[in-house]
Write a protein that holds these residues in place. Structure first.
Motif, mmCIF file in Angstrom:
data_model
loop_
_atom_site.group_PDB
_atom_site.id
_atom_site.type_symbol
_atom_site.label_atom_id
_atom_site.label_comp_id
_atom_site.label_asym_id
_atom_site.label_seq_id
_atom_site.Cartn_x
_atom_site.Cartn_y
_atom_site.Cartn_z
ATOM 1 N N GLN A 119 48.814 -16.653 -46.621
ATOM 2 C CA GLN A 119 48.869 -16.328 -45.281
ATOM 3 C C GLN A 119 47.694 -17.068 -44.106
ATOM 4 O O GLN A 119 47.894 -17.236 -42.569
ATOM 5 C CB GLN A 119 48.060 -14.180 -44.757
ATOM 6 C CG GLN A 119 48.728 -13.260 -45.749
ATOM 7 C CD GLN A 119 49.563 -13.419 -44.871
ATOM 8 O OE1 GLN A 119 50.093 -13.280 -43.301
ATOM 9 N NE2 GLN A 119 50.770 -12.929 -45.457
ATOM 10 N N ARG A 122 49.902 -19.057 -41.066
ATOM 11 C CA ARG A 122 49.808 -18.129 -39.922
ATOM 12 C C ARG A 122 48.266 -18.018 -40.105
ATOM 13 O O ARG A 122 48.191 -17.882 -37.830
ATOM 14 C CB ARG A 122 50.447 -16.632 -40.515
ATOM 15 C CG ARG A 122 49.918 -15.914 -38.986
ATOM 16 C CD ARG A 122 51.332 -14.665 -39.735
ATOM 17 N NE ARG A 122 50.316 -13.398 -38.279
ATOM 18 C CZ ARG A 122 49.590 -12.611 -37.906
ATOM 19 N NH1 ARG A 122 48.625 -12.615 -38.616
ATOM 20 N NH2 ARG A 122 50.037 -11.375 -37.534
ATOM 21 N N GLY A 263 54.577 -18.413 -38.814
ATOM 22 C CA GLY A 263 54.778 -17.688 -39.959
ATOM 23 C C GLY A 263 55.542 -17.899 -39.840
ATOM 24 O O GLY A 263 55.339 -17.797 -41.479
ATOM 25 N N ARG A 267 57.611 -19.548 -43.662
ATOM 26 C CA ARG A 267 58.423 -18.610 -44.633
ATOM 27 C C ARG A 267 59.334 -19.445 -45.119
ATOM 28 O O ARG A 267 60.221 -19.347 -45.884
ATOM 29 C CB ARG A 267 58.203 -17.264 -44.635
ATOM 30 C CG ARG A 267 56.539 -16.424 -44.693
ATOM 31 C CD ARG A 267 56.798 -14.685 -44.711
ATOM 32 N NE ARG A 267 57.501 -14.770 -42.830
ATOM 33 C CZ ARG A 267 56.921 -14.550 -42.142
ATOM 34 N NH1 ARG A 267 55.192 -14.777 -42.415
ATOM 35 N NH2 ARG A 267 57.175 -13.968 -40.806
#
Length: 387
Positions: A119, A122, A263, A267
């Motif tokens: 994470q 992000r 984000g 991914r």
């Protein structure tokens, strides 16, 4: 994370307020275009000298305390700038503000403390979004407060007020991300092994070439930011208000990219592939600037270049944090923040010399060549580093 976002945003609105006014404040006190570049350099050099110190200090005493100290320094620096009546006072105010400019590296280290590796991009994007929103709101407010009369004292005082408000927000709401046990362990490690030099740290962690990219990226980003107000002023007759609106519109784009799209894009593509795409976009915008001659094409160049460049820094910070032991995280991100500041020393000098010798064409070509080196590194180093 939301509290940290708010504190950083308040600080960066203050920073953004002075962006469109500095190129117009300094000539009132007798500055040349090269003086404007050197004033920007004075700030960046101060940040380059102290960035590693603030990061190392945050490992020892905690992130929150260092953020508040740096915010207090920023507030004082803005007041000094607003009260400047001679050119040397502008230099002194910006140099002092640079010495106190440790917040971005320390905030990035706090993000790394608070997020899981999957994470982290992000989280870094949220800090970047605070930067973008500050760049959107700050120049807009600065341009409005300066007005057509060119009153620059009020915008600078307002910027200091934003930093003071951020201090209050941090004191009341921001929690510490480094536990007392971790701080004690970090202090013991620094006492036992020494804090080490920045170059030694980069060598030991294998991040020397990675840190160089902070220099290259920010050389172009700061050179571009230095050139745009002069470029639009000379070719279009724009002043602080128009430049503030241009940067404000770009700031809105940056917020959407960093807060909403970073984000999902990571991914989809991964950090390294996305970094290559963004550097290529940055380069494309500079190439457009090389051939632009009217308001539409010039604005397009700004939007393309800065939209590409805006995602590079959170991606670099993510990669750096993933390659650094937790105990060294603050020092490392402070060191890379200092490297970014040295890039902001090189950028205005590169832009100013290119502009003086070869005009805007030469300045844009210099930016493009640096971006080509940056992109070459991303292609060559990325797969190996990701492996």
């Amino acid at each position: 994370m939301p509290i940290l976002f708010g504190v950083v945003l308040l600080d960066l609105i203050g920073f953004g307020i002075v962006i469109p006014i500095l190129p117009f404040l300094s000539p009132q006190l007798g500055a040349s275009k090269m003086d404007i570049a050197l004033i920007i350099v004075a700030y960046a050099a101060g940040a380059g000298l102290c960035g590693g110190f603030w990061g190392r200090l945050s490992d020892r005493i905690g992130r929150k305390k260092v953020i508040m100290i740096c915010l207090a320094g920023a507030a004082l620096g803005y007041v000094m700038l607003g009260l400047a009546s001679e050119l040397w006072m502008v230099y002194a105010a910006r140099a002092f503000a640079g010495l106190m400019a440790g917040n971005f590296g320390v905030a990035s280290a706090m993000v790394a403390d608070l997020t899981r590796p999957d994470q982290r991009a992000r989280g870094m994007g949220m800090i970047g979004a605070a930067w973008g929103l500050g760049i959107m709101l700050g120049p807009f407010v600065g341009g409005l407060l300066a007005g057509s009369s060119g009153d620059f004292t009020l915008p600078c005082i307002a910027a200091g007020g934003m930093s003071a408000l951020a201090i209050v927000a941090a004191a009341v709401f921001l929690p510490e991300s480094v536990s007392a046990e971790r701080r004690a362990a970090n202090r013991e490690q620094q006492r036992t092994h020494g804090s080490g030099s920045a170059l030694g740290l980069l060598k030991d962690t294998g991040n020397r070439l990675l840190a160089l990219q902070y220099v290259l990226h920010n050389s172009v980003a700061s050179g571009f930011t230095y050139l745009v107000p002069l470029w639009t002023g000379d070719l279009l007759g724009w002043g602080a208000r128009e430049v503030g609106l241009l940067f404000g519109a770009q700031g809105a784009i940056m917020v959407v990219l960093q807060a909403g799209l970073l984000g999902p894009l990571v991914r989809l593509l991964g950090e390294w592939r996305l970094l290559r795409v963004m550097i290529s976009m940055f380069l494309g915008g500079v190439v457009v600037a090389l051939f632009a001659s009217g308001p539409v094409s010039m604005a397009a160049a700004v939007f393309i270049a800065m939209s590409g460049g805006t995602l590079c820094m959170p991606l670099l910070n993510t990669i750096t944090s993933q390659r650094t032991p937790q105990a060294l995280r603050g020092q490392m991100l402070g060191t890379t923040s200092a490297a970014a500041s040295w890039g902001r020393v090189c950028g205005p000098l590169m832009g100013g010399v290119g502009l003086a010798l070869f005009g805007y064409t030469g300045a844009w070509i210099a930016c493009a060549l640096v971006l080509c080196a940056y992109l070459s590194w991303a292609w060559c180093a990325g797969p190996k580093a990701a492996a």
